[in-house]
Design a protein around this motif. Structure first.
Motif, short mmCIF file in Angstrom:
data_model
loop_
_atom_site.label_atom_id
_atom_site.label_comp_id
_atom_site.label_asym_id
_atom_site.label_seq_id
_atom_site.Cartn_x
_atom_site.Cartn_y
_atom_site.Cartn_z
N ALA A 135 10.88 45.27 -16.81
CA ALA A 135 11.44 44.27 -17.72
C ALA A 135 12.94 44.44 -17.92
O ALA A 135 13.69 43.45 -17.87
CB ALA A 135 10.73 44.31 -19.07
N GLU A 136 13.40 45.67 -18.13
CA GLU A 136 14.84 45.88 -18.37
C GLU A 136 15.67 45.45 -17.18
O GLU A 136 16.74 44.83 -17.32
CB GLU A 136 15.11 47.34 -18.72
CG GLU A 136 14.62 47.73 -20.11
CD GLU A 136 15.10 49.12 -20.52
OE1 GLU A 136 16.02 49.66 -19.86
OE2 GLU A 136 14.55 49.66 -21.51
N GLY A 142 18.57 38.48 -15.21
CA GLY A 142 18.66 37.19 -15.89
C GLY A 142 20.01 36.97 -16.54
O GLY A 142 20.57 35.87 -16.49
N TRP A 143 20.55 38.02 -17.13
CA TRP A 143 21.85 37.91 -17.79
C TRP A 143 22.95 37.69 -16.75
O TRP A 143 23.87 36.88 -16.97
CB TRP A 143 22.13 39.14 -18.63
CG TRP A 143 23.41 39.08 -19.41
CD1 TRP A 143 24.44 39.97 -19.37
CD2 TRP A 143 23.79 38.08 -20.37
NE1 TRP A 143 25.44 39.58 -20.22
CE2 TRP A 143 25.06 38.43 -20.85
CE3 TRP A 143 23.17 36.92 -20.86
CZ2 TRP A 143 25.75 37.66 -21.79
CZ3 TRP A 143 23.85 36.15 -21.79
CH2 TRP A 143 25.11 36.53 -22.25
N LYS A 161 18.35 35.24 -26.10
CA LYS A 161 17.46 34.20 -25.58
C LYS A 161 17.01 34.53 -24.17
O LYS A 161 15.84 34.34 -23.81
CB LYS A 161 18.17 32.84 -25.60
CG LYS A 161 17.28 31.68 -25.16
CD LYS A 161 18.00 30.34 -25.29
CE LYS A 161 17.08 29.20 -24.87
NZ LYS A 161 17.76 27.89 -24.99
N ASN A 162 17.93 35.06 -23.36
CA ASN A 162 17.58 35.46 -22.00
C ASN A 162 16.51 36.54 -22.01
O ASN A 162 15.52 36.46 -21.27
CB ASN A 162 18.83 35.97 -21.28
CG ASN A 162 18.50 36.72 -20.01
OD1 ASN A 162 18.01 36.16 -19.03
ND2 ASN A 162 18.75 38.03 -20.01
N GLU A 163 16.69 37.55 -22.85
CA GLU A 163 15.71 38.63 -22.91
C GLU A 163 14.34 38.10 -23.34
O GLU A 163 13.31 38.47 -22.78
CB GLU A 163 16.17 39.73 -23.87
CG GLU A 163 15.18 40.87 -23.96
CD GLU A 163 15.72 42.09 -24.68
OE1 GLU A 163 14.97 43.08 -24.81
OE2 GLU A 163 16.89 42.07 -25.09
N GLN A 164 14.35 37.22 -24.34
CA GLN A 164 13.09 36.64 -24.82
C GLN A 164 12.41 35.83 -23.71
O GLN A 164 11.19 35.93 -23.50
CB GLN A 164 13.37 35.74 -26.03
CG GLN A 164 12.13 35.14 -26.65
CD GLN A 164 12.48 34.19 -27.80
OE1 GLN A 164 13.30 33.28 -27.65
NE2 GLN A 164 11.88 34.43 -28.95
N ILE A 170 7.23 37.44 -18.00
CA ILE A 170 6.46 38.60 -17.56
C ILE A 170 5.06 38.58 -18.17
O ILE A 170 4.06 38.79 -17.48
CB ILE A 170 7.20 39.92 -17.91
CG1 ILE A 170 8.47 40.05 -17.06
CG2 ILE A 170 6.29 41.13 -17.69
CD1 ILE A 170 9.35 41.23 -17.43
N GLN A 171 4.99 38.28 -19.46
CA GLN A 171 3.69 38.22 -20.14
C GLN A 171 2.82 37.09 -19.57
O GLN A 171 1.59 37.24 -19.46
CB GLN A 171 3.90 38.03 -21.63
CG GLN A 171 4.50 39.24 -22.33
CD GLN A 171 4.89 38.95 -23.77
OE1 GLN A 171 4.62 37.86 -24.30
NE2 GLN A 171 5.53 39.91 -24.42
N ALA A 172 3.45 35.99 -19.20
CA ALA A 172 2.70 34.84 -18.68
C ALA A 172 2.42 34.97 -17.18
O ALA A 172 1.76 34.10 -16.60
CB ALA A 172 3.49 33.56 -18.93
N GLU A 173 2.92 36.03 -16.56
CA GLU A 173 2.77 36.26 -15.12
C GLU A 173 3.36 35.12 -14.31
O GLU A 173 2.78 34.61 -13.34
CB GLU A 173 1.30 36.50 -14.75
CG GLU A 173 0.71 37.74 -15.42
CD GLU A 173 -0.69 38.07 -14.94
OE1 GLU A 173 -1.38 37.17 -14.39
OE2 GLU A 173 -1.10 39.24 -15.09
#
Length: 269
Positions: A135-136, A142-143, A161-164, A170-173
């Motif tokens: 994720a990191e 993304g940033w 917002k980008n991190e969210q 990732i959670q939604a695959e």
């Protein structure tokens, strides 16, 4: 004539059939309507036999989708709506940039669609979902994407917002990567699924891994995966970047339209 809507379902009953006349061009508003984002503005504008669907779900801009109005018609509509920015097909948006316009171009884009993948040169890397443990790294990608493309202003709010957004993917695959063992080389996401297709976005490869065919291989692999579930894959490109446009064309994407994002000049904001 401009008809405003308060009820989401009533608006969709009118807007969706209009947009589905050209789903390859209208995946952005169709996907947002399918996703159910909270609307700020919903309206249908008419000029003679021409119709524009107006949808705004973020403060920065409203989507205009449908038929091109006359020069005076679209300028009058813009004055009535009084939005800080607009996005839509070039034929609809470009008249708002005429002389003495309060608007300036934010991004000139190509709209591409694909139904069959042209396989690129095979690379010895693995295409797979990006898991939570990456994720990191994905957030950093993304940033960098946002900073390079100007998709969002480079503010703390945009960073959060980008991190969210990345973590939701990732959670939604719906976030995918190309990996060299456990080294993430490039990423891309799928978003805004509809009955007519799905969109690829957040395509990013760091500078040190570019010009090796990595982006082409990732996009082709993701497109093949998505075409198992959807009839069409679409994406938007930065029209000023011929390299990225060629990458997508090489794997089978065909240009189906041109889109423009415009925003008010600072003195008019």
């Amino acid at each position: 004539m401009l008809t405003h809507y308060r009820d989401y379902e009533s608006f969709k009953q009118v807007a969706v059939p209009l947009l589905e006349r050209r789903p390859n061009v209208h995946q952005l508003p169709l996907g947002i309507l399918e996703r159910g984002d909270v609307p700020i503005l919903m309206a249908i504008a008419k000029e003679d036999d021409r119709t524009i669907v107006v949808l705004q779900t973020i403060e920065e801009q409203a989507i205009l989708a449908g038929d091109a109005f006359t020069y005076e018609g679209i300028r009058q509509l813009s004055r009535i709506l009084n939005c800080p920015g607009y996005v839509g097909e070039q034929a609809i948006i470009e008249p708002l940039l005429a002389s003495h316009s309060p608007f300036q171009t934010k991004m000139d884009q190509g709209i591409y669609a694909l139904t069959t993948v042209i396989p690129p040169m095979r690379l010895d890397y693995e295409f797979r979902l990006i898991e939570e443990r990456f994720a990191e790294q994905a957030v950093a990608f993304g940033w960098s994407f946002i900073q390079e493309t100007g998709a969002l202003p480079a503010t703390e709010r945009s960073r959060l917002k980008n991190e969210q957004t990345i973590r939701k993917h990732i959670q939604a695959e719906t976030l995918f990567g190309l990996f060299d063992n456990d080294q993430l080389l490039a990423m891309a996401s799928s978003s805004r699924p509809t009955a007519s297709g799905v969109t690829i976005s957040y395509v990013f490869t760091p500078q040190k891994w570019r010009k090796q065919g990595i982006a082409s291989y990732l996009v082709a692999s993701l497109s093949e995966h998505l075409l198992q579930h959807y009839p069409m894959v679409s994406l938007y490109t930065d029209w000023s970047n011929p390299t990225s446009n060629k990458i997508y064309q090489a794997v089978g994407f065909e240009l189906v339209g041109r889109s423009m994002q415009i925003t008010k000049r600072p003195k008019y904001q």
